[in-house]
Design a protein around this motif. Structure first.
Motif, mmCIF file in Angstrom:
data_model
loop_
_atom_site.group_PDB
_atom_site.id
_atom_site.type_symbol
_atom_site.label_atom_id
_atom_site.label_comp_id
_atom_site.label_asym_id
_atom_site.label_seq_id
_atom_site.Cartn_x
_atom_site.Cartn_y
_atom_site.Cartn_z
ATOM 1 N N VAL A 30 0.837 -1.206 0.000
ATOM 2 C CA VAL A 30 0.000 0.000 0.000
ATOM 3 C C VAL A 30 0.873 1.257 0.000
ATOM 4 C CG1 VAL A 30 -1.760 1.305 1.266
ATOM 5 C CG2 VAL A 30 -1.897 -1.203 1.156
ATOM 6 N N LEU A 31 1.924 1.257 0.801
ATOM 7 C CA LEU A 31 2.820 2.417 0.861
ATOM 8 C C LEU A 31 3.398 2.740 -0.511
ATOM 9 C CD1 LEU A 31 4.524 4.490 2.498
ATOM 10 C CD2 LEU A 31 6.242 2.686 2.753
ATOM 11 N N GLY A 32 3.973 1.748 -1.169
ATOM 12 C CA GLY A 32 4.593 1.989 -2.467
ATOM 13 C C GLY A 32 3.600 2.475 -3.503
ATOM 14 N N CYS A 33 2.442 1.836 -3.558
ATOM 15 C CA CYS A 33 1.428 2.201 -4.538
ATOM 16 C C CYS A 33 0.983 3.646 -4.357
ATOM 17 C CB CYS A 33 0.239 1.255 -4.429
ATOM 18 S SG CYS A 33 -1.185 1.731 -5.432
ATOM 19 N N PHE A 34 0.671 4.044 -3.118
ATOM 20 C CA PHE A 34 0.105 5.369 -2.890
ATOM 21 C C PHE A 34 1.161 6.474 -2.941
ATOM 22 C CE2 PHE A 34 -3.635 3.082 -1.989
ATOM 23 C CZ PHE A 34 -4.686 3.984 -2.036
ATOM 24 N N VAL A 35 2.357 6.206 -2.476
ATOM 25 C CA VAL A 35 3.416 7.219 -2.584
ATOM 26 C C VAL A 35 3.818 7.404 -4.046
ATOM 27 C CG1 VAL A 35 5.824 7.737 -2.028
ATOM 28 C CG2 VAL A 35 4.276 6.922 -0.242
ATOM 29 N N LYS A 231 9.053 -8.816 -12.806
ATOM 30 C CA LYS A 231 8.253 -7.599 -12.749
ATOM 31 C C LYS A 231 9.079 -6.417 -12.259
ATOM 32 C CE LYS A 231 4.756 -6.786 -13.587
ATOM 33 N NZ LYS A 231 4.253 -6.244 -14.876
ATOM 34 N N LEU A 232 9.908 -6.639 -11.251
ATOM 35 C CA LEU A 232 10.760 -5.561 -10.753
ATOM 36 C C LEU A 232 11.712 -5.085 -11.843
ATOM 37 C CD1 LEU A 232 11.802 -3.764 -8.482
ATOM 38 C CD2 LEU A 232 13.276 -5.654 -7.753
ATOM 39 N N GLY A 233 12.329 -6.033 -12.543
ATOM 40 C CA GLY A 233 13.256 -5.667 -13.616
ATOM 41 C C GLY A 233 12.573 -4.910 -14.726
ATOM 42 N N PHE A 234 11.375 -5.352 -15.106
ATOM 43 C CA PHE A 234 10.667 -4.675 -16.190
ATOM 44 C C PHE A 234 10.257 -3.267 -15.791
ATOM 45 C CE2 PHE A 234 7.238 -3.433 -18.933
ATOM 46 C CZ PHE A 234 7.644 -3.904 -20.181
ATOM 47 N N GLU A 235 9.741 -3.108 -14.576
ATOM 48 C CA GLU A 235 9.297 -1.777 -14.143
ATOM 49 C C GLU A 235 10.468 -0.836 -13.894
ATOM 50 O OE1 GLU A 235 6.378 -1.315 -14.724
ATOM 51 O OE2 GLU A 235 5.493 -3.314 -14.627
ATOM 52 N N LEU A 236 11.650 -1.378 -13.651
ATOM 53 C CA LEU A 236 12.840 -0.531 -13.525
ATOM 54 C C LEU A 236 13.252 0.074 -14.868
ATOM 55 C CD1 LEU A 236 15.056 -2.489 -10.973
ATOM 56 C CD2 LEU A 236 14.209 -0.147 -10.715
ATOM 57 N N ASP A 246 11.249 8.888 -12.942
ATOM 58 C CA ASP A 246 10.385 7.783 -13.355
ATOM 59 C C ASP A 246 10.518 6.573 -12.444
ATOM 60 O OD1 ASP A 246 9.196 9.082 -15.515
ATOM 61 O OD2 ASP A 246 10.846 8.569 -16.865
ATOM 62 N N ILE A 247 11.423 6.642 -11.472
ATOM 63 C CA ILE A 247 11.509 5.581 -10.468
ATOM 64 C C ILE A 247 10.192 5.476 -9.707
ATOM 65 C CG2 ILE A 247 12.426 7.077 -8.643
ATOM 66 C CD1 ILE A 247 13.372 3.379 -9.303
ATOM 67 N N PHE A 248 9.416 6.555 -9.689
ATOM 68 C CA PHE A 248 8.128 6.512 -9.000
ATOM 69 C C PHE A 248 7.113 5.653 -9.755
ATOM 70 C CE2 PHE A 248 10.096 10.052 -6.839
ATOM 71 C CZ PHE A 248 9.676 9.869 -5.531
ATOM 72 N N GLU A 249 7.328 5.431 -11.049
ATOM 73 C CA GLU A 249 6.515 4.447 -11.771
ATOM 74 C C GLU A 249 6.801 3.049 -11.228
ATOM 75 O OE1 GLU A 249 4.219 4.853 -13.943
ATOM 76 O OE2 GLU A 249 4.531 6.737 -15.028
ATOM 77 N N THR A 250 8.079 2.794 -10.954
ATOM 78 C CA THR A 250 8.492 1.509 -10.385
ATOM 79 C C THR A 250 7.924 1.341 -8.981
ATOM 80 O OG1 THR A 250 10.577 1.826 -11.593
ATOM 81 C CG2 THR A 250 10.482 0.005 -10.023
ATOM 82 N N ILE A 251 8.004 2.395 -8.184
ATOM 83 C CA ILE A 251 7.514 2.352 -6.804
ATOM 84 C C ILE A 251 6.004 2.150 -6.768
ATOM 85 C CG2 ILE A 251 7.242 3.720 -4.693
ATOM 86 C CD1 ILE A 251 9.956 5.043 -5.410
ATOM 87 N N GLU A 252 5.301 2.824 -7.686
ATOM 88 C CA GLU A 252 3.842 2.733 -7.708
ATOM 89 C C GLU A 252 3.365 1.297 -7.903
ATOM 90 O OE1 GLU A 252 0.039 4.365 -10.347
ATOM 91 O OE2 GLU A 252 2.032 5.238 -10.649
ATOM 92 N N ARG A 253 4.167 0.481 -8.560
ATOM 93 C CA ARG A 253 3.796 -0.905 -8.844
ATOM 94 C C ARG A 253 4.315 -1.876 -7.779
ATOM 95 N NH1 ARG A 253 3.877 2.190 -13.145
ATOM 96 N NH2 ARG A 253 2.616 1.704 -14.987
ATOM 97 N N MET A 254 4.469 -1.396 -6.564
ATOM 98 C CA MET A 254 4.992 -2.218 -5.474
ATOM 99 C C MET A 254 4.182 -3.513 -5.283
ATOM 100 S SD MET A 254 7.418 -2.366 -3.205
ATOM 101 C CE MET A 254 7.995 -0.646 -3.081
ATOM 102 N N GLY A 255 2.891 -3.436 -5.502
ATOM 103 C CA GLY A 255 2.060 -4.620 -5.346
ATOM 104 C C GLY A 255 2.453 -5.754 -6.279
ATOM 105 N N ASP A 256 2.991 -5.417 -7.459
ATOM 106 C CA ASP A 256 3.412 -6.441 -8.418
ATOM 107 C C ASP A 256 4.542 -7.302 -7.866
ATOM 108 O OD1 ASP A 256 1.691 -4.878 -9.872
ATOM 109 O OD2 ASP A 256 2.966 -4.724 -11.633
#
Length: 285
Positions: A30-35, A231-236, A246-256
């Motif tokens: 939840v933290l990663g997605c919302f931040v 998933k982490l590698g792709f979102e990075l 754009d690291i915040f795009e990666t952070i937003e997908r923390m649930g993945d």
């Protein structure tokens, strides 16, 4: 196994109980997605404008709303991490489903909705695990790690991540197969992997196959760890190909990344073997 009362733990430690790890992963998701999502409101992301147009809100007013929404998201993410409660989880569940539905509403296709199952799967699982109390004050009380899991709770811990991972992987694959998504193409070509024609279709089908594997055969050795790292590698690729923010795009997908870890830890826990044994015994009677 021992549990820790610390907000910050090592979720990979074999010394911690599954319940403690689960509590940490849910709060982190939840933290990663919302931040991550809130950051884009603060910096007035132009890509949000089509969502405001769904409600006939013009551009100047939309830009006034963006930082307010962003600040609200960041506050909710931080509060859920440090003081999780059912009221905020109910809002987080609604908000993540609502924002995901805005994408097909803005003519971006249903794959965009399904691909964001990592965003809403985590708060929904979090809320359902702790239930809906009749007493109003319990909705505001601070949640703590579960002492133990019931059969119903264990069922939720297994199936919500499985269904969410299926949705997000199949949805992401659909972006390639059905939509020729420009953002996906940009990220892949940015690291020297041309995504045109058959390459795009093969990539999309690979992710759809992964989706069915995690839905039907999640205990294939190494599958869940592979999905987490994949998933982490792709979102990075967002900050690698784009800009540092754009690291915040990666952070937003923390649930993945959180969901496959929850499922991985569940299959290693006492609950899976215990409840699986009970199910086998009940079938033989």
């Amino acid at each position: 196994m021992s549990t820790s009362n610390s907000l910050f733990i090592n979720p990979f430690s074999s010394k911690l109980a599954f319940e403690e790890k689960l509590f940490f992963w849910l709060r982190m998701g939840v933290l990663g997605c919302f931040v991550g999502h809130g950051f884009w409101g603060i910096v007035l992301k132009k890509g949000w404008l089509p969502f405001f147009k769904v409600f006939f809100i013009n551009e100047p007013i939309a830009y006034n709303f963006m930082p307010l929404i962003g600040a609200m998201d960041i506050l909710i993410g931080l509060t859920v991490f440090f003081y999780p409660n059912r009221v905020l989880l109910l809002w987080a569940s609604f908000w993540t489903v609502f924002t995901a539905l805005l994408r097909p509403s803005a003519s971006m296709g249903m794959s965009e909705f399904f691909e964001r199952a990592g965003n809403f799967g985590v708060p929904i699982l979090f809320l359902l695990l702790y239930g809906f109390p009749v007493v109003g004050e319990k909705w505001w009380s601070k949640l703590k790690p579960l002492a133990t899991l019931s059969l119903q709770q264990a069922y939720l811990v297994e199936w919500i991540p499985r269904l969410s991972l299926f949705s997000l992987l199949a949805g992401h694959g659909g972006l390639a197969v059905f939509m020729n998504h420009p953002g996906l193409i940009k990220n892949m070509t940015g690291i020297g992997l041309p995504m045109t024609g058959s390459n795009l279709q093969i990539f999309g089908m690979f992710e759809i196959v992964l989706a069915f594997l995690v839905l039907l055969r999640p205990r294939i050795p190494g599958l869940l760890i592979f999905i987490c790292l994949y998933k982490l590698g792709f979102e990075l690729l967002f900050p690698i190909v784009g800009t540092a923010r754009d690291i915040f795009e990666t952070i937003e997908r923390m649930g993945d990344y959180v969901l496959p870890m929850i499922l991985f830890e569940y299959y290693r826990s006492k609950y899976h073997s215990q409840f699986r044994h009970q199910a086998i015994v009940s079938k033989t009677r």
